[in-house]
Scaffold this motif. Structure first.
Motif, PDB file in Angstrom:
ATOM      1  N   UNK A  47       0.894  -1.201   0.058  1.00 34.10           N
ATOM      2  CA  UNK A  47       0.386   0.180   0.275  1.00 34.10           C
ATOM      3  C   UNK A  47       0.776   1.317   0.088  1.00 34.10           C
ATOM      4  N   UNK A  48       1.378   1.618  -1.322  1.00 36.48           N
ATOM      5  CA  UNK A  48       2.044   3.059  -1.365  1.00 36.48           C
ATOM      6  C   UNK A  48       0.921   4.004  -1.227  1.00 36.48           C
ATOM      7  N   UNK A  49       0.623   4.717  -0.142  1.00 33.41           N
ATOM      8  CA  UNK A  49      -0.689   5.302  -0.041  1.00 33.41           C
ATOM      9  C   UNK A  49      -0.547   6.836  -0.302  1.00 33.41           C
ATOM     10  N   UNK A  50       0.775   7.388  -0.141  1.00 32.12           N
ATOM     11  CA  UNK A  50       0.984   8.633  -0.745  1.00 32.12           C
ATOM     12  C   UNK A  50       1.932   8.972  -1.405  1.00 32.12           C
ATOM     13  N   UNK A  51       2.389  10.256  -1.589  1.00 33.22           N
ATOM     14  CA  UNK A  51       3.773  10.628  -2.191  1.00 33.22           C
ATOM     15  C   UNK A  51       4.002  11.957  -1.691  1.00 33.22           C
ATOM     16  N   UNK A  52       5.296  12.251  -1.195  1.00 34.18           N
ATOM     17  CA  UNK A  52       5.883  13.588  -0.700  1.00 34.18           C
ATOM     18  C   UNK A  52       6.160  14.270  -1.779  1.00 34.18           C
ATOM     19  N   UNK A  53       6.144  13.834  -3.235  1.00 38.34           N
ATOM     20  CA  UNK A  53       6.578  14.790  -4.290  1.00 38.34           C
ATOM     21  C   UNK A  53       5.589  15.109  -5.149  1.00 38.34           C
ATOM     22  N   UNK A  54       4.736  16.279  -4.989  1.00 38.97           N
ATOM     23  CA  UNK A  54       3.669  16.624  -6.043  1.00 38.97           C
ATOM     24  C   UNK A  54       4.234  17.441  -6.922  1.00 38.97           C
ATOM     25  N   UNK A  55       3.549  17.010  -8.477  1.00 38.99           N
ATOM     26  CA  UNK A  55       3.909  17.930  -9.483  1.00 38.99           C
ATOM     27  C   UNK A  55       2.469  17.861 -10.119  1.00 38.99           C
ATOM     28  N   UNK A  56       2.319  19.102 -10.841  1.00 37.78           N
ATOM     29  CA  UNK A  56       0.996  18.973 -11.606  1.00 37.78           C
ATOM     30  C   UNK A  56       0.991  17.696 -12.841  1.00 37.78           C
ATOM     31  N   UNK A  57       2.223  17.560 -13.117  1.00 34.53           N
ATOM     32  CA  UNK A  57       2.192  16.574 -14.196  1.00 34.53           C
ATOM     33  C   UNK A  57       2.155  15.108 -13.422  1.00 34.53           C
ATOM     34  N   UNK A  96       9.724   9.571  -3.286  1.00 35.61           N
ATOM     35  CA  UNK A  96       8.701  10.354  -2.539  1.00 35.61           C
ATOM     36  C   UNK A  96       7.515   9.328  -2.020  1.00 35.61           C
ATOM     37  N   UNK A  97       7.627   7.999  -2.522  1.00 32.70           N
ATOM     38  CA  UNK A  97       6.796   7.026  -2.042  1.00 32.70           C
ATOM     39  C   UNK A  97       6.469   6.850  -0.616  1.00 32.70           C
ATOM     40  N   UNK A  98       5.442   6.646  -0.294  1.00 29.31           N
ATOM     41  CA  UNK A  98       5.075   6.815   1.193  1.00 29.31           C
ATOM     42  C   UNK A  98       4.216   5.387   1.541  1.00 29.31           C
ATOM     43  N   UNK A  99       4.787   4.345   2.493  1.00 25.29           N
ATOM     44  CA  UNK A  99       4.017   3.392   2.865  1.00 25.29           C
ATOM     45  C   UNK A  99       3.802   3.344   4.207  1.00 25.29           C
ATOM     46  N   UNK A 100       2.685   2.305   4.771  1.00 25.30           N
ATOM     47  CA  UNK A 100       2.734   2.408   6.293  1.00 25.30           C
ATOM     48  C   UNK A 100       3.885   1.460   6.656  1.00 25.30           C
ATOM     49  N   UNK A 101       4.496   1.882   8.077  1.00 23.31           N
ATOM     50  CA  UNK A 101       5.622   1.407   8.413  1.00 23.31           C
ATOM     51  C   UNK A 101       5.514  -0.141   8.528  1.00 23.31           C
ATOM     52  N   UNK A 102       4.231  -0.759   8.629  1.00 24.58           N
ATOM     53  CA  UNK A 102       4.138  -2.139   8.738  1.00 24.58           C
ATOM     54  C   UNK A 102       4.270  -2.987   7.217  1.00 24.58           C
ATOM     55  N   UNK A 103       4.288  -2.187   6.346  1.00 20.61           N
ATOM     56  CA  UNK A 103       4.442  -2.444   4.846  1.00 20.61           C
ATOM     57  C   UNK A 103       3.380  -3.434   4.584  1.00 20.61           C
ATOM     58  N   UNK A 104       2.222  -3.340   5.071  1.00 21.93           N
ATOM     59  CA  UNK A 104       0.973  -4.093   4.962  1.00 21.93           C
ATOM     60  C   UNK A 104      -0.180  -3.249   4.319  1.00 21.93           C
ATOM     61  N   UNK A 105      -0.619  -3.679   3.225  1.00 18.66           N
ATOM     62  CA  UNK A 105      -1.939  -2.631   2.909  1.00 18.66           C
ATOM     63  C   UNK A 105      -3.043  -2.982   3.600  1.00 18.66           C
TER      64      UNK A 105
END
Length: 417
Positions: A47-57, A96-105
């Motif tokens: 579960x890569x649930x967010x990303x810290x690097x946001x670009x419009x593209x 920039x990928x963000x996962x839960x620390x448990x690495x479990x979706x």
């Protein structure tokens, strides 16, 4: 305030939570036996649930401005705070990928389900899907499920996804409901998916991986001048039917939309993007001069994957890999050099909805207010998540869109006007 949320996926669950936290009475409809099954498959189960690097593209060109306005209301940082509050601690990884620390979706899904259970004003109704919605002239909505359950609601949030992941119950129900309510839907096409080609050499290339740059080129008709749409760098994966890998996935939605418009699509592969054309030709010329005692196969050994060598040579007019390198003409050497820098693969289509991670297309964005997710056509009707014409690249962008749009739609719907 009585709110019906249609769809128990990522955007639907967050919409229900946000609305319930503001005191609304929420009924959350999910056609599957359990909420959020598709979340379990995200990020290869991590579960890569967010990303810290946001670009419009990071999102399709039609959606960039729309997404930006939504994120100004519920940002990725707000989303991380929301998940931290319900127990998900983030682990930041490359790009920039963000996962839960448990690495479990399953951790993310369990946290959402637990919060829904805690909020006593959310009623989850599984194994039901909505077959009809009527907007009443006096306000509010009349709703009927496929089992003929009938109910009234002050507000409705359509958050039942697109068509990607059909094995999880995603079959375009939200698009059908939107059209029922007179909203335009951009033809949905698979995105974040393998692209296929009719070229006969792919069977022998199955399993090959190579780093490089891939460019999506689109032509109005065969032989016409190509328009360069987008390009990506990364690992290219060759399959028995075509091309895969994150860089291909990121181009697939726009490729499928172009093919739906009857345009011709190609992927141009550059296996040596760090070198310009002339410098690469010179390097190959020097390489050949040192390889005159070798076969053509041996001449390319150590430069590219061995499985690629016969394909490259054949496409450059050398039929036998055992031919001596000293027989390679200057013209053939230029062809080989240019092929490795501009290998054009004609694309015939893509894998099916069951293999797609996301939907390109959906509810026309001009008909929705990005600052509250409310329809511009029908007051009290809201949209969230993949049902809209928003698709992002790999890396947590699509889940981020689901969370932000769901939280915003739920909180906005719960407000009394």
């Amino acid at each position: 305030m009585k709110i019906v949320v249609i769809g128990g996926g990522a955007s639907g669950m967050t919409a229900a939570i946000a609305a319930a936290r503001k005191g609304a009475e929420v009924k959350l409809f999910e056609k599957e036996e359990r909420l959020g099954r598709k979340i379990l498959a995200t990020g290869n189960g991590k579960c890569n649930y967010s990303n810290s690097i946001y670009k419009e593209d990071s999102y399709n060109e039609n959606a960039a401005g729309f997404v930006k306005k939504t994120f100004e209301k519920v940002s990725p940082e707000d989303t991380l705070d929301f998940f931290d509050e319900i127990g998900i601690y983030p682990r930041h990884e490359s790009e920039g990928r963000i996962y839960p620390s448990s690495e479990q979706a399953s951790s993310v899904l369990d946290a959402l389900r637990t919060e829904i259970e805690r909020l006593e004003n959310i009623d989850v109704i599984n194994l039901h899907w909505i077959k009809g919605i009527v907007h009443r002239k006096e306000g509010g909505f009349a709703i009927v499920s496929h089992r003929n359950m009938r109910l009234a609601a002050d507000k409705v949030i359509i958050a039942c996804g697109g068509s990607a992941g059909s094995q999880y119950g995603c079959e375009g129900d939200g698009h059908a409901l939107a059209e029922m309510l007179k909203h335009e839907v951009i033809e949905p096409r698979p995105a974040l998916v393998q692209l296929t080609s009719g070229a006969d050499y792919f069977k022998q290339l199955k399993g090959v991986r190579a780093k490089g740059k891939v460019t999506l080129a689109v032509r109005e008709k065969k032989g016409a001048e190509a328009e360069i749409i987008d390009a990506e760098k990364g690992e290219i994966q060759f399959t028995e039917t075509g091309l895969s890998g994150i860089c291909i996935f990121n181009l697939s939605g726009r490729a499928n939309r172009s093919m739906y418009e009857k345009k011709h699509c190609s992927i141009i592969i550059d296996l040596f993007p760090e070198a310009d054309q002339e410098a690469f030709r010179e390097m190959m010329k020097t390489r050949l001069s040192r390889s005159l005692h070798k076969t053509c196969e041996e001449f390319l050994n150590g430069l590219i994957n061995k499985k690629l060598i016969p394909v490259v040579l054949k496409n450059c007019g050398i039929k036998k890999i055992t031919e001596k390198a000293d027989t390679v003409t200057e013209e053939q050497l230029v062809k080989i050099s240019d092929f490795l820098k501009n290998w054009e693969v004609e694309i015939s289509g893509s894998k099916s909805w069951s293999e797609a991670q996301c939907t390109s297309g959906g509810v026309e964005l001009s008909q929705v207010n990005p600052e509250n997710m409310e329809s511009r056509l029908i007051p009290g009707l809201y949209f969230a998540g993949e049902v809209l014409d928003v698709d992002g690249k790999c890396g947590g962008y699509n889940l981020q869109w689901a969370w932000s749009s769901g939280l915003l739609a739920g909180a906005s719907a719960a407000e009394r006007k």
